[in-house]
Design an enzyme around this catalytic site. Sequence first.
Site, short mmCIF file in Angstrom:
data_model
loop_
_atom_site.label_atom_id
_atom_site.label_comp_id
_atom_site.label_asym_id
_atom_site.label_seq_id
_atom_site.Cartn_x
_atom_site.Cartn_y
_atom_site.Cartn_z
N ALA A 37 0.70 -1.22 0.03
CA ALA A 37 0.04 -0.09 0.18
C ALA A 37 0.84 1.42 -0.10
O ALA A 37 0.40 2.03 -0.64
CB ALA A 37 -0.94 0.08 1.29
N LYS A 118 21.16 -23.21 -16.25
CA LYS A 118 20.72 -23.13 -17.58
C LYS A 118 19.42 -22.82 -17.48
O LYS A 118 18.38 -23.48 -17.40
CB LYS A 118 21.13 -24.02 -18.44
CG LYS A 118 20.92 -23.74 -19.90
CD LYS A 118 21.38 -24.66 -20.98
CE LYS A 118 20.88 -24.05 -22.17
NZ LYS A 118 19.85 -23.75 -22.34
N LYS A 294 31.38 -22.76 -17.46
CA LYS A 294 32.21 -21.76 -18.00
C LYS A 294 33.50 -21.75 -17.28
O LYS A 294 33.82 -21.54 -16.18
CB LYS A 294 31.75 -20.33 -18.09
CG LYS A 294 30.46 -20.27 -18.51
CD LYS A 294 29.78 -18.77 -18.58
CE LYS A 294 28.30 -18.55 -18.86
NZ LYS A 294 27.81 -17.28 -18.76
N CYS A 415 -14.68 -53.74 -10.77
CA CYS A 415 -15.67 -54.33 -10.08
C CYS A 415 -17.13 -54.54 -10.77
O CYS A 415 -18.03 -55.09 -10.20
CB CYS A 415 -15.89 -54.15 -8.45
SG CYS A 415 -16.48 -52.44 -8.14
N CYS A 430 -15.68 -45.01 -7.82
CA CYS A 430 -16.50 -46.51 -7.40
C CYS A 430 -17.18 -46.34 -6.34
O CYS A 430 -16.69 -46.02 -5.12
CB CYS A 430 -15.52 -47.53 -7.62
SG CYS A 430 -16.18 -49.05 -7.11
N CYS A 436 -14.56 -53.96 -3.92
CA CYS A 436 -13.79 -53.54 -4.97
C CYS A 436 -12.15 -53.94 -5.11
O CYS A 436 -11.84 -53.41 -4.04
CB CYS A 436 -14.04 -52.20 -5.64
SG CYS A 436 -12.96 -51.70 -7.09
#
Length: 675
Positions: A37, A118, A294, A415, A430, A436
């Site tokens: 602000a 890089k 480098k 299932c 499911c 299941c």
Amino acid sequence: MNENIEKIKQYVQDLRAEIELHNYRYYVLDNPTMPDAEYDRLLRELQQIEQDYPQLIAVDSPTQRVGAAPLEAFAQIAHHIPMLSLSNAFDAVEVTAFDRRVCEGLSVDSVEYAVEPKFDGLAVSLCYENGMLRAGATRGDGYTGEDITLNLKTIRSIPLSLSVKDPPPLLEIRGEVLMLKADFLSLNQRQLAKGEKEFANPRNAAAGSLRQLDPSITATRRLAFFAYGVGENRDVNLPQDTHSHVMAYLASLHFPVAKECQVVKGLQELLAYYQAIGAQRERLPYDIDGVVYKVNSLLQQEQLGFVSRAPRFAVAHKFPAQEAVTQLLDIDVQVGRTGALTPVARLKPVFVGGVTVTNATLHNADEIERKNVRIGDTVIVRRAGDVIPEVVSVILEKRPADARVFVMPSHCPVCGAKAVRLPEEAKSRCTGGLFCPAQRKQAILHFASRRAMDIEGLGDKLVNQMVDQAIVRTPADLYRLGVAALASLERMADKSANNIWRAIENSKQTTLARFIYALGIRNVGEATAKDLAAHLGSLDRLIEANSERLQQIPDIGPVVAQSIVDFFAERHNCEVIEQLRLSGVYWDEHEGKPASIGISVPLNGKTFVLTGTLPTMSREDAKEKIEALGGKVSGSVSKKTDYVVVGTDPGSKYDKAVSLGITILDETGLQALLQ
């Protein structure tokens, strides 16, 4: 009058310096020392003064970062010193060859290197004349780039003028423009909210933002800049000994420099740096696609020189590619441990991110539709670190005529139970939680957990063995186990087997609330299970209850009610429950509370917030009275709040209620409403 103008001029200079110092601390050091602000106030003040005194406007003023008219096209800028690309190395063998060539070229046994990440962005050149940013250009073909000066000026981490007393006649800074990961996510959220196309990755977002002909558009997309070297210059203060000293000098001029820059010596330290940065890669705030080595000595760099279009003294050691193009052959649906259905792309094998990828997640049906993915499409696949590969986008130009639209199945492919997608959820699930096969381990672990059936000692490893060896298929099978079956499991001695068997036997006597929670019904936690048990009193009444009856129970809305109805609608779930009862699992039942269907519930659907101290009622009394008439009591005020009941010393909840225009009640008003 002249004296007054001079005072204003000095004040403007001080104001600009303060604003730019904050830009440096915020965008370069990531350490702001001024509230936003206050920054906005200073900038508005500067804008007003410059409006009143146009003669004081300067090209390096923070107000000039945006405001030029859109261009019709980019002009060209020649690079007096070419911006050459680097040679690439993709493995340790190629890095070893690079180090050997450098050592042989310098006739030394070991070399000191400056190493750095890089960046996966766009290379640019910034030309400062007498300390002022005069021109900025893209790399282009290395010899000529596009003039993007106005767009570069919108990037607040780029100084508009050099913070030195005696600026050099010429200093060309080279670096990379990119978009930080967090800013990329925010940009795509804004694009999605506006119904506009999302960007595929931060590099594309940065490129698209930097090449806008209208700089005001670039200014709305928060870009970052990192310096990595110098080009043409006439700066007597620029270090002449090492690259690392040059980078330290650029940092002193307030240019952002990657914190991960280091100096190492010899081949082994090069490879160690590569591994270290690779391990940090996902945690870095920006995307990188490798590291750069480098030769640190500038004299040695000059000795080694250049070959073709690349320097002999540097190389980019690239990470394995994270994106690749391949064909989407089919879409299968996997069922997770919690029942979530996830579409998975079956791909023509492609090498990406260091491995061969044949599968990639498509997340959910909405994502497939949003990305316009069809079976047979040519797609871009991304793999980042250990993250599951995903389909990023489709190359529509390569879509075959026979490409097929994918439709999410209405039933679980494992299932056969009904698959449902609840409101405000992205995934289908499911409903066959107890039987299941895809959910077996999770269902049994939850069933046996401490706050459910509390079968002590039944942990991950044991459940994994039981399910993998097909000893246990549903929670009901636990109560058919004997000590001999348990003792046959790996690392399970007779004493341990006896302890587990006793824990299973002891769990048979439970409570209705614990049993309901143990079933693992979607959206039914401990508190909801207790409410269901208290209000319905018996499991049969719960099984038979419809959605309307369930919603008469406090805190149970349509989503939770539908989850319960869907769970008991699956015949196999009810069969497992019956087997549990036949195995001796039991609990006490009662008549429950009478249903409120047909009974007046005047406060049904109304949300109350209580704040402060009421004269004669405790908060608990008030809450009970409200809930008895169908209302709900919340702990925080929001737009969904209907009433805020206020006592003495109400605090901030009262202020928020007033600001939102919510009805305020005192105790007398509440009593009247309750009656």
